[in-house]
Design a protein around this motif. Structure first.
Motif, PDB file in Angstrom:
ATOM      1  N   SER A  18      40.479  26.279 -32.225  1.00 41.03           N
ATOM      2  CA  SER A  18      39.584  26.422 -31.192  1.00 41.03           C
ATOM      3  C   SER A  18      38.211  26.887 -31.694  1.00 41.03           C
ATOM      4  O   SER A  18      38.155  27.316 -32.449  1.00 41.03           O
ATOM      5  CB  SER A  18      40.181  27.632 -30.439  1.00 41.03           C
ATOM      6  OG  SER A  18      39.411  28.016 -29.371  1.00 41.03           O
ATOM      7  N   ILE A  19      37.128  26.033 -30.984  1.00 33.81           N
ATOM      8  CA  ILE A  19      35.819  26.255 -31.588  1.00 33.81           C
ATOM      9  C   ILE A  19      35.090  26.163 -30.134  1.00 33.81           C
ATOM     10  O   ILE A  19      34.995  25.375 -29.486  1.00 33.81           O
ATOM     11  CB  ILE A  19      35.367  24.997 -32.422  1.00 33.81           C
ATOM     12  CG1 ILE A  19      36.031  25.082 -33.436  1.00 33.81           C
ATOM     13  CG2 ILE A  19      33.741  25.275 -32.591  1.00 33.81           C
ATOM     14  CD1 ILE A  19      35.893  23.460 -34.221  1.00 33.81           C
ATOM     15  N   ASP A  20      34.173  27.414 -29.771  1.00 39.52           N
ATOM     16  CA  ASP A  20      33.450  27.169 -28.622  1.00 39.52           C
ATOM     17  C   ASP A  20      34.154  26.858 -27.356  1.00 39.52           C
ATOM     18  O   ASP A  20      33.579  26.178 -26.704  1.00 39.52           O
ATOM     19  CB  ASP A  20      32.101  26.705 -28.987  1.00 39.52           C
ATOM     20  CG  ASP A  20      31.329  27.315 -30.052  1.00 39.52           C
ATOM     21  OD1 ASP A  20      31.672  28.540 -30.378  1.00 39.52           O
ATOM     22  OD2 ASP A  20      30.552  26.519 -30.818  1.00 39.52           O
ATOM     23  N   ASN A  21      35.332  27.652 -26.922  1.00 36.82           N
ATOM     24  CA  ASN A  21      35.802  27.137 -25.557  1.00 36.82           C
ATOM     25  C   ASN A  21      36.555  25.863 -25.576  1.00 36.82           C
ATOM     26  O   ASN A  21      36.851  25.420 -24.548  1.00 36.82           O
ATOM     27  CB  ASN A  21      34.802  27.419 -24.490  1.00 36.82           C
ATOM     28  CG  ASN A  21      34.772  28.879 -24.171  1.00 36.82           C
ATOM     29  OD1 ASN A  21      35.794  29.483 -24.166  1.00 36.82           O
ATOM     30  ND2 ASN A  21      33.641  29.207 -23.534  1.00 36.82           N
ATOM     31  N   TYR A  37      38.690  21.417 -22.978  1.00 35.19           N
ATOM     32  CA  TYR A  37      37.745  22.536 -22.577  1.00 35.19           C
ATOM     33  C   TYR A  37      38.775  23.653 -21.989  1.00 35.19           C
ATOM     34  O   TYR A  37      39.294  23.412 -20.762  1.00 35.19           O
ATOM     35  CB  TYR A  37      36.697  21.946 -21.641  1.00 35.19           C
ATOM     36  CG  TYR A  37      35.682  22.924 -21.268  1.00 35.19           C
ATOM     37  CD1 TYR A  37      34.901  23.650 -22.145  1.00 35.19           C
ATOM     38  CD2 TYR A  37      35.552  23.456 -19.756  1.00 35.19           C
ATOM     39  CE1 TYR A  37      33.984  24.496 -21.788  1.00 35.19           C
ATOM     40  CE2 TYR A  37      34.586  24.154 -19.492  1.00 35.19           C
ATOM     41  CZ  TYR A  37      34.032  24.668 -20.464  1.00 35.19           C
ATOM     42  OH  TYR A  37      32.722  25.922 -20.037  1.00 35.19           O
TER      43      TYR A  37
END
Length: 145
Positions: A18-21, A37
């Motif tokens: 998981s990276i930035d939503n 997303y």
């Protein structure tokens, strides 16, 4: 006779990051990288790893991230796959010590600072990638003979 299992009709995964939503994962049942997303649960196909079969199962079982790139140690795949998130492009690195056709090469991946480590299952070496200069080190001095 072709057996049509229900799980083969879904996009399944071994591991995700998981990276930035965004959640990134490589499909378990074919050659495909996806991201979702989280706020809207919108799923997007990002592409397939080059030089691998489209319907190969368990190509990559782990993911590590460093410097805006995703690193995938081959499980049943034949080369290390790298995905540049910003440029939306794949790159591949052949293993220095060939393991073509070997199943379950690596079990996991982790990032420590600017280095990515691939944890072997059946492959002989622990692989260390320096994500700054691109150096790859194959470590086997931890083996018990």
């Amino acid at each position: 006779m072709l057996i049509n299992h229900e799980w083969m009709q879904r996009i399944s995964m071994h591991d995700y990051i998981s990276i930035d939503n965004m959640v990134y994962f490589f499909a378990l049942n074919f050659n495909g990288l996806y991201r979702m997303y989280l706020p809207t649960r919108k799923l997007e196909f990002l592409g397939s790893a080059p030089n691998e079969k489209l319907y190969q199962k368990h190509l990559y079982g782990a993911i590590a991230e460093a410097n805006g790139k995703l690193f995938f140690p081959p499980m049943n795949g034949n080369e290390i796959a790298i995905y540049d998130i910003e440029n939306r492009a794949f790159d591949k690195i052949p293993l220095k010590y060939d393991a073509f056709g070997m199943l379950s090469k690596f079990y996991g991946a982790l990032t420590v600072g600017t280095k990515v480590y691939f944890i072997p299952a059946r492959y002989r070496y622990l692989v260390e990638i320096d994500t700054i200069n691109g150096d790859i080190t194959y470590i086997d001095n931890w083996l018990v003979m």
